[in-house]
Design an enzyme around this catalytic site. Structure first.
Site, PDB file in Angstrom:
ATOM      1  N   SER A  32       0.854  -1.184   0.000  1.00  0.00           N
ATOM      2  CA  SER A  32       0.000   0.000   0.000  1.00  0.00           C
ATOM      3  C   SER A  32       0.890   1.235   0.000  1.00  0.00           C
ATOM      4  O   SER A  32       1.753   1.383   0.872  1.00  0.00           O
ATOM      5  CB  SER A  32      -0.875  -0.047   1.256  1.00  0.00           C
ATOM      6  OG  SER A  32      -1.595   1.136   1.395  1.00  0.00           O
ATOM      7  N   LYS A  82     -10.217  -7.211   7.521  1.00  0.00           N
ATOM      8  CA  LYS A  82      -9.210  -6.867   8.535  1.00  0.00           C
ATOM      9  C   LYS A  82      -9.723  -7.393   9.860  1.00  0.00           C
ATOM     10  O   LYS A  82     -10.783  -6.941  10.333  1.00  0.00           O
ATOM     11  CB  LYS A  82      -9.063  -5.350   8.651  1.00  0.00           C
ATOM     12  CG  LYS A  82      -8.296  -4.695   7.528  1.00  0.00           C
ATOM     13  CD  LYS A  82      -8.219  -3.199   7.781  1.00  0.00           C
ATOM     14  CE  LYS A  82      -7.539  -2.490   6.634  1.00  0.00           C
ATOM     15  NZ  LYS A  82      -7.891  -1.065   6.601  1.00  0.00           N
ATOM     16  N   LYS A 125      -2.968   5.044  -2.465  1.00  0.00           N
ATOM     17  CA  LYS A 125      -3.909   5.842  -1.692  1.00  0.00           C
ATOM     18  C   LYS A 125      -4.307   7.039  -2.554  1.00  0.00           C
ATOM     19  O   LYS A 125      -3.432   7.667  -3.185  1.00  0.00           O
ATOM     20  CB  LYS A 125      -3.239   6.335  -0.405  1.00  0.00           C
ATOM     21  CG  LYS A 125      -2.967   5.213   0.578  1.00  0.00           C
ATOM     22  CD  LYS A 125      -4.258   4.713   1.170  1.00  0.00           C
ATOM     23  CE  LYS A 125      -4.026   3.702   2.264  1.00  0.00           C
ATOM     24  NZ  LYS A 125      -5.277   3.252   2.870  1.00  0.00           N
ATOM     25  N   ASP A 177      -7.247   3.150  -3.019  1.00  0.00           N
ATOM     26  CA  ASP A 177      -7.966   3.199  -1.743  1.00  0.00           C
ATOM     27  C   ASP A 177      -8.198   4.656  -1.364  1.00  0.00           C
ATOM     28  O   ASP A 177      -7.238   5.418  -1.180  1.00  0.00           O
ATOM     29  CB  ASP A 177      -7.131   2.496  -0.664  1.00  0.00           C
ATOM     30  CG  ASP A 177      -7.839   2.442   0.684  1.00  0.00           C
ATOM     31  OD1 ASP A 177      -9.016   2.850   0.767  1.00  0.00           O
ATOM     32  OD2 ASP A 177      -7.207   1.970   1.652  1.00  0.00           O
ATOM     33  N   LYS A 226      -1.154  -0.900  -4.381  1.00  0.00           N
ATOM     34  CA  LYS A 226      -2.372  -0.156  -4.008  1.00  0.00           C
ATOM     35  C   LYS A 226      -1.963   1.291  -3.764  1.00  0.00           C
ATOM     36  O   LYS A 226      -1.050   1.560  -2.985  1.00  0.00           O
ATOM     37  CB  LYS A 226      -2.972  -0.787  -2.752  1.00  0.00           C
ATOM     38  CG  LYS A 226      -3.883   0.104  -1.927  1.00  0.00           C
ATOM     39  CD  LYS A 226      -4.650  -0.712  -0.886  1.00  0.00           C
ATOM     40  CE  LYS A 226      -4.853   0.033   0.414  1.00  0.00           C
ATOM     41  NZ  LYS A 226      -5.583  -0.760   1.421  1.00  0.00           N
ATOM     42  N   GLU A 232     -11.273   1.008  -3.472  1.00  0.00           N
ATOM     43  CA  GLU A 232     -11.612   0.674  -2.092  1.00  0.00           C
ATOM     44  C   GLU A 232     -12.220   1.868  -1.363  1.00  0.00           C
ATOM     45  O   GLU A 232     -11.672   2.975  -1.411  1.00  0.00           O
ATOM     46  CB  GLU A 232     -10.319   0.216  -1.391  1.00  0.00           C
ATOM     47  CG  GLU A 232     -10.528  -0.380  -0.023  1.00  0.00           C
ATOM     48  CD  GLU A 232      -9.209  -0.825   0.612  1.00  0.00           C
ATOM     49  OE1 GLU A 232      -8.163  -0.863  -0.075  1.00  0.00           O
ATOM     50  OE2 GLU A 232      -9.230  -1.135   1.807  1.00  0.00           O
ATOM     51  N   GLY A 258      -4.403  -4.497   5.887  1.00  0.00           N
ATOM     52  CA  GLY A 258      -3.360  -4.339   6.895  1.00  0.00           C
ATOM     53  C   GLY A 258      -3.565  -3.035   7.631  1.00  0.00           C
ATOM     54  O   GLY A 258      -4.221  -2.127   7.122  1.00  0.00           O
ATOM     55  N   ASP A 277     -14.180  -1.556   2.848  1.00  0.00           N
ATOM     56  CA  ASP A 277     -13.251  -1.814   3.955  1.00  0.00           C
ATOM     57  C   ASP A 277     -13.931  -1.317   5.232  1.00  0.00           C
ATOM     58  O   ASP A 277     -14.596  -2.094   5.943  1.00  0.00           O
ATOM     59  CB  ASP A 277     -11.919  -1.084   3.671  1.00  0.00           C
ATOM     60  CG  ASP A 277     -10.961  -1.064   4.856  1.00  0.00           C
ATOM     61  OD1 ASP A 277     -11.198  -1.777   5.841  1.00  0.00           O
ATOM     62  OD2 ASP A 277      -9.949  -0.326   4.817  1.00  0.00           O
TER      63      ASP A 277
HETATM   64  O1  NPG Z   1       0.290  -2.522   4.790  1.00  0.00           O
HETATM   65  O2  NPG Z   1      -0.473  -2.652   6.817  1.00  0.00           O
HETATM   66  C1  NPG Z   1      -0.384  -2.089   5.715  1.00  0.00           C
HETATM   67  C2  NPG Z   1      -1.138  -0.816   5.486  1.00  0.00           C
HETATM   68  C3  NPG Z   1      -2.211  -0.980   4.478  1.00  0.00           C
HETATM   69  O3  NPG Z   1      -3.136   0.959   3.530  1.00  0.00           O
HETATM   70  C4  NPG Z   1      -3.125   0.198   4.461  1.00  0.00           C
HETATM   71  N1  NPG Z   1      -3.888   0.356   5.523  1.00  0.00           N
HETATM   72  O4  NPG Z   1      -6.880   2.123   5.030  1.00  0.00           O
HETATM   73  O5  NPG Z   1      -6.325   0.103   4.652  1.00  0.00           O
HETATM   74  C5  NPG Z   1      -6.079   1.205   5.106  1.00  0.00           C
HETATM   75  C6  NPG Z   1      -4.725   1.485   5.721  1.00  0.00           C
HETATM   76  C7  NPG Z   1      -4.717   1.762   7.200  1.00  0.00           C
HETATM   77  C8  NPG Z   1      -3.509   1.839   7.861  1.00  0.00           C
HETATM   78  C9  NPG Z   1      -5.857   1.942   7.910  1.00  0.00           C
HETATM   79  C10 NPG Z   1      -3.442   2.070   9.215  1.00  0.00           C
HETATM   80  C11 NPG Z   1      -5.788   2.182   9.266  1.00  0.00           C
HETATM   81  C12 NPG Z   1      -4.580   2.234   9.894  1.00  0.00           C
END
Ligand code: NPG
Length: 369
Positions: A136, A263, A164, A189, A162, A214, A291, A239
């Site tokens: 990500s 998650k 953001k 996302d 991915k 997403e 994640g 999500d």
């Molecule tokens: O690789 O763990 C990872 C991060 C992946 O983008 C990611 N997580 O919105 O999905 C999400 C975002 C996130 C991270 C959301 C931290 C909340 C806390």
């Protein structure tokens, strides 16, 4: 099982690079690490993924700690014996506590499986011994910087990117990445950053053959997602909106989502994650494991989940080096774009206690009164 105590630590780990999303910029990962000890002296580990501020979900780290101390753990201690399978039934009436409950349930499950000498992957029904890794990528300061970061990840072997996005950082950066690596699986996302009026704008992303978009809209806006999915060709993946198997069933029924990000923290644990997985398999809906910048403790458990057969898309299960200079467990190292699923009992990893102590700012011991 008979629980002797919970020890909850606040830890703070610097990230290797700032992680900017539409809701915040993270420089560090602050989270809770839970150690449960049973009366027989077996230890179970987990982490609570709530962020330090309530910007991704209503839960946040200090709130999760408070609710664990005041409500969840005292309620568990009213029972002389309690099994991880009973946690949702016993604590589910405390609203908005999915991440806190997930952490408690996972520590219990880890201890139980260690006692039974069984891995979490085996217990959940995993069919894979390695998991395909996606990564990500945060919002960058420029398109050149973004391309530089993505090219580093591709060189490391990541099998899916991915990006953001947020209003003002969508079409151009996605186009630049797509044109540089046209065959690399790509998804975006938005973390709820768009509104119902943005259908035409999001439909422009159809040009880039994305795997999915997403959570474009507010987490409560299921109708908006259903309407949007008629305006865009790219599959919509929820999500933040999916906080339970019931929420997943409704969103699928209403055609607000055709892919689901699972998650465990967000949905209240691994049992609920498995229920969502099973529902999606039954309905032919692909799932992938999200994640939350977990340490090796949470990542180990997520890899076990991602090894279930319905996880047909690469997840945000990246190598330790993507997040931390030094992880709290033996680092997860990617080989040819895959991470190995832990096979040792329970979550299959143990924290490095000296390192854990060095990044702990507070430690709270909770025992039955
Ligand atoms: O690789 O763990 C990872 C991060 C992946 O983008 C990611 N997580 O919105 O999905 C999400 C975002 C996130 C991270 C959301 C931290 C909340 C806390």
């Amino acid at each position: 099982m008979k629980i002797d105590s919970f020890e909850i630590r606040k830890i703070n780990l610097p990230l290797v690079r700032p992680f900017r999303t539409s809701f915040s910029t993270q420089l560090h990962r602050n989270l809770l690490v839970i150690k449960l000890t049973t009366k027989e002296g077996i230890v179970g580990w987990s982490e609570c993924v709530a962020l330090s501020e309530p910007v991704y979900s209503p839960e946040y780290m200090d709130g999760a700690l408070d609710v664990m101390q005041k409500f969840l753990i005292p309620k568990l201690f009213t029972r002389e014996e309690v099994e991880p399978e009973e946690v949702k039934g016993l604590l589910g009436n405390y609203l908005g506590t999915n991440m806190a409950r997930s952490a408690i349930e996972t520590a219990m499950l880890d201890a139980k499986l260690r006692a039974e000498n069984k891995s979490l992957a085996k217990f959940l029904g995993a069919t894979k011994d390695k998991v395909e890794c996606g990564v990500s990528v945060g919002i960058a300061s420029s398109i050149d910087k973004l391309l530089e970061e993505v090219s580093g990840y591709i060189a490391e072997g990541y099998r899916r990117i991915k990006l953001k996005i947020e209003p003002g950082w969508d079409y151009e950066p996605v186009k630049a990445v797509y044109e540089s690596w046209p065959t690399m699986p790509l998804q975006v996302d938005a973390n709820q950053a768009y509104s119902r009026d943005d259908g035409a704008l999001l439909a422009k992303l159809d040009e880039f053959n994305l795997l999915l978009i997403e959570q474009p809209l507010d987490e409560h806006d299921i109708l908006g997602h259903a309407q949007l999915s008629k305006q865009v060709k790219t599959p919509i993946c929820l999500d933040e909106s999916i906080i339970s198997v019931e929420a997943a069933r409704d969103a699928l029924e209403l055609k607000a989502t055709t892919v689901i990000n699972i998650k465990p923290g967000r949905v209240g644990g691994y049992f609920e994650s498995k229920r969502i997985h099973d529902l999606c398999v039954e309905k032919g809906i692909p799932v992938w494991c999200g994640g939350m910048l977990e340490t090796g403790i949470g990542r180990a458990a997520n890899l076990a989940l991602a090894a279930l057969p319905g996880f047909t898309l690469p997840g945000d299960t990246s190598a330790s080096a993507r997040y931390y200079q030094k992880d709290v467990t033996t680092p997860f190292v990617m080989e040819d774009g895959y991470l190995k699923v832990p096979t040792a009992p329970g979550i299959g990893v143990d924290p490095d206690m000296d390192y854990l102590d060095s990044i702990t700012s507070e430690k709270i011991l909770i025992e039955p009164s």
